[in-house]
Design an enzyme around this catalytic site. Structure first.
Site, mmCIF file in Angstrom:
data_model
loop_
_atom_site.group_PDB
_atom_site.id
_atom_site.type_symbol
_atom_site.label_atom_id
_atom_site.label_comp_id
_atom_site.label_asym_id
_atom_site.label_seq_id
_atom_site.Cartn_x
_atom_site.Cartn_y
_atom_site.Cartn_z
ATOM 1 N NE ARG A 97 2.282 -6.919 7.155
ATOM 2 C CZ ARG A 97 2.479 -6.446 5.927
ATOM 3 N NH1 ARG A 97 2.450 -5.137 5.708
ATOM 4 N NH2 ARG A 97 2.706 -7.272 4.919
ATOM 5 C CG HIS B 264 -4.934 -5.082 3.582
ATOM 6 N ND1 HIS B 264 -4.282 -3.916 3.901
ATOM 7 C CD2 HIS B 264 -4.278 -5.599 2.501
ATOM 8 C CE1 HIS B 264 -3.281 -3.715 3.052
ATOM 9 N NE2 HIS B 264 -3.255 -4.724 2.201
ATOM 10 C CG HIS C 24 -3.939 -2.593 -2.274
ATOM 11 N ND1 HIS C 24 -3.230 -3.521 -2.998
ATOM 12 C CD2 HIS C 24 -3.311 -2.494 -1.080
ATOM 13 C CE1 HIS C 24 -2.231 -3.987 -2.268
ATOM 14 N NE2 HIS C 24 -2.250 -3.378 -1.094
ATOM 15 C CD GLU D 230 -0.632 -0.392 -0.167
ATOM 16 O OE1 GLU D 230 -1.296 -0.657 0.865
ATOM 17 O OE2 GLU D 230 0.298 -1.102 -0.573
#
Length: 767
Positions: free
Chosen positions: A214, A239, A313, A449
């Site tokens: 973010r 993203h 992801h 991630e």
């Protein structure tokens, strides 16, 4: 078959000295294959014997000698030799076969000479074959007409990874468990159309960019130049906003060599793409090694100052994609610090010590066991969606391990990135169908991630994500897959409603059903299955008493299910006590020396208010009873009536469908129970299975037992199962209760795994 030049002569010495060069296949660059031939040498499961006047290749019982027509195994071996000769050294261009000088022997007959050469070629081919392979195939066409391919990487141990050049998406990671059973352990869709339509909501398996994570307000500045991104996550950019590189078709090339195979994908993100400055060239290199590592090397270079943050992801489910919740998976992270974030997921700039919090995974525990703990960082997050600080980064080091204790599969994560985000997919809502044909629901996967910290462009305390000309971004993450022994599972089977659970088909009797059940238990070696009896049947249908006598003659124990099978919710405490007591003389006659003081509540109802539950438990405590708990089952009772209907109509298709649903539900139920046990208790409790004495149950009991054993279950007695501390409130009714897995999950705020109901389908079968 035409032999290569130089091998057609009849002088064996000259043949054995010459080099035979072959050109075949596609792989670039020469390799050499050497074969040394002695008087006798073992090679694989065959034996090559060079004797004074003949050469034989023996494989099993096949002999490639001369004389009469060889037996079929020999003919198969001969065919294999001819086929192998066309691909010497696994298709390497310019490969050479070197054979050392042999002492002079008389010339071999032409047929034997051919077979000798072909034997050499076969062995050379096997010796030079690369361990890892790469395949490439058409996958689909995008909505704007671009071709998309899928590559398949396979290593020597059988692990398989598939990648498409749309979004550089990892569609499959197929790995075995400790017993060799393979499963795809990453979530994804089954076709390109679904990836294009639905994956913007999930980014299954995709490379995220330009900026993973973010950015507050979607704003940042680079060298004083303000940049405004799309706000696609409330007030923030997630993203990098919509339409990132995960939605593009990349260029892709493959490679294979000693120790691994891989695919390298590249894409250009032009200046202004998603409003980011600078044109950025991204390269991602996937390598599958022969020791079951999936290595991902990222590189990005820009022609102007900008920011970049790349990650993969993939969502993992080590039990197999589509198999349900991962809250029973165990996670270990070495990090002692959590990156604190606000309610929108934007870092505050502070690091929180994980000690004493639900974020402390330094010692492994299940994802579910603390997910419901009241903590400010968990409020409104739908589970874990947080970053752990790993250090400044730059060097490859281990971040943690995710393990599925039920299958034994595990993955170690190592990275050069400074943080790892754990996302337990709490926002998935079951609206989209995965590649396995089942909807993906909340907690059906977990993303690991590795990346830089969210909002880094606005927070200088974190490692910089600035990308400048001549200074490329480079980072590596490695997922190493392995498998250990699965956790042991114990299960006590109990059978309710003896001596009769109806309705039974017209061609059956209580005695035929009972005898079939007893025989199946005896054959399976299950001599401690407790039958819970309702004594009223012996008064209403005296023939049913014989079922109970034969049950006891087989050495099977009995327990109390009350006389009339009435619902406790509809009884007073005195009526309940009478129902329990009325069964006791029959139990005492049938099992005078046994412990039949086990009570199974009819309909599993312990009372619909606290006072009624307390009085019922007081009755049981006073009469020396223990409660026969239930911690797994699949509503097998609901199959009894439809089976009777199908038999009456001689509807074989209906019976087949009932059988399929029954066995499928049984398999799903034990997976559900084991996952829930790990999610709630962070361990595997011994389970108590509720079954019934129905006609279909009796037919399917052998297959049911096989299913449980295939799932690693060891059968135990009810008393042995309930010696586990989990059942303390059941073996001592004086303690407050009840306390099953579902109630404990609810009390701790742990989401239950999804469990499909088949009741509507059962009602429709043979109706």
């Amino acid at each position: 078959m035409v032999l290569p030049p130089g091998l057609a002569g009849r002088d064996p010495d000259r043949q054995l000295r010459q080099r035979a060069q072959f050109r075949a296949g596609h792989a670039p660059g020469p390799e050499q294959c050497q074969l040394r031939v002695g008087r006798r040498r073992e090679i694989g499961d065959g034996r090559l014997r060079l004797q004074s006047r003949r050469l034989e290749l023996c494989a099993g019982r096949g002999d490639l000698g001369h004389g009469a027509d060889p037996p079929r195994p020999a003919r198969i071996c001969r065919l294999a030799l001819f086929l192998a000769a066309a691909r010497i050294c696994a298709g390497r261009r310019g490969d050479q076969l070197h054979v050392p000088r042999a002492r002079h022997r008389p010339a071999l007959p032409q047929g034997r000479e051919v077979r000798a050469v072909l034997a050499f070629l076969l062995l050379a081919s096997a010796a030079g074959a690369p361990a890892a392979t790469v395949g490439r195939a058409f996958y689909g066409t995008t909505l704007d007409g671009q071709r998309v391919d899928q590559v398949t990487l396979r290593n020597a141990r059988g692990m398989t990874v598939r990648i498409i050049d749309y979004g550089a998406i990892v569609t499959d990671v197929v790995v075995p468990d400790s017993r060799g059973t393979k499963a795809n352990v990453v979530l994804g869709f089954g076709n390109l159309a679904d990836y294009q339509k639905h994956n913007p909501d999930y980014q299954f398996g995709a490379v995220i960019g330009r900026f993973a994570g973010r950015i507050a307000g979607g704003r940042f500045s680079i060298d004083g130049r303000p940049v405004q991104l799309a706000r696609n996550d409330g007030p923030n950019s997630l993203h990098g906003g919509p339409g990132g590189i995960e939605t593009r078709v990349w260029a892709m090339r493959t490679f294979a060599g000693k120790g691994g195979a891989g695919a390298e994908l590249t894409v250009r993100s032009p200046a202004g793409d998603q409003a980011f400055p600078g044109a950025v060239d991204v390269r991602v290199r996937y390598t599958l090694t022969d020791d079951d590592q999936l290595r991902i090397d990222y590189r990005a270079a820009s022609d102007a100052p900008t920011v970049v943050n790349l990650t993969n992801h993939s969502y993992f489910n080590l039990a197999g994609a589509g198999s349900g919740s991962v809250l029973g998976h165990r996670l270990q992270l070495g990090s002692p610090q959590l990156i604190e974030t606000d309610e929108h997921g934007i870092p505050s700039g502070r690091l929180l010590a994980v000690a004493g919090t639900p974020f402390d995974f330094r010692a492994a525990h299940s994802l579910g066991s603390r997910i419901g703990v009241a903590h400010p960082q968990l409020v409104g997050r739908h589970g874990y969606n947080h970053g752990w600080w790993l250090g400044a980064g730059g060097t490859l080091r281990r971040a943690g391990t995710l393990t599925d204790p039920i299958s034994g599969r595990a993955v170690d994560v190592s990275t050069s990135e400074p943080s790892i985000t754990i996302y337990t997919a709490g926002y998935m809502a079951g609206k989209d169908i995965g590649a396995q044909g089942t909807p993906y629901r909340a907690f059906d996967g977990v993303a690991l991630e590795t990346q830089h910290v969210s909002d880094s462009p606005n927070q200088p305390r974190w490692p910089s994500t600035a990308l400048r000309p001549g200074k490329p971004f480079e980072t590596t993450t490695v997922y190493r897959f392995h498998a250990g022994p699965p956790a042991p599972a114990r299960l006590a089977m109990t059978i309710d409603d003896l001596p009769l659970h109806g309705p039974i088909p017209a061609n059956e009797t209580p005695l035929s059903v009972g005898r079939r059940t007893i025989a199946a238990l005896r054959t399976a070696g299950l001599t401690s299955v407790m039958g819970m009896i309702n004594g009223h049947w012996t008064a209403d249908q005296p023939v049913t008493l014989q079922v109970l006598k034969e049950w006891r003659a087989a050495g099977l124990p009995l327990g109390n299910h009350t006389w009339s099978h009435l619902n406790l919710n509809q009884l007073s405490p005195e009526q309940f006590a009478a129902e329990v007591a009325r069964n006791e003389p029959l139990l005492a006659r049938l099992e005078p020396a046994g412990d039949w003081h086990w009570l199974r509540y009819p309909f599993l109802s312990e009372g619909d208010d606290p006072a009624k539950r307390a009085s019922a438990r007081a009755v049981l405590k006073a009469h020396g009873y223990k409660i026969a708990a239930v911690t797994t089952g699949f509503d097998d009772w609901a199959y009894t009536a439809p089976y009777a209907r199908c038999v009456a109509k001689n509807d074989q298709a209906g019976i087949a469908e009932l059988t399929r649903l029954y066995l499928q539900s049984a398999e799903e139920s034990i997976r559900f129970a084991r996952t829930l046990s790990w999610a709630v208790e962070d361990r595997e409790i011994p389970f108590v299975l509720l079954q019934h004495s129905g006609a279909l149950d009796s037919y399917l009991l052998p297959r049911l037992v096989a299913i449980y054993r295939r799932n690693g279950v060891r059968f135990v007695s009810l008393p042995e199962a309930e010696r586990d501390p989990f059942y303390a409130r059941d073996v001592d009714p004086g303690l407050p209760g009840p306390a099953n897995l579902e109630s404990r999950a609810a009390a701790r705020g742990i989401p239950l795994p999804y469990r499909a109901s088949v009741m509507d389908r059962l009602a429709a079968i043979c109706a």
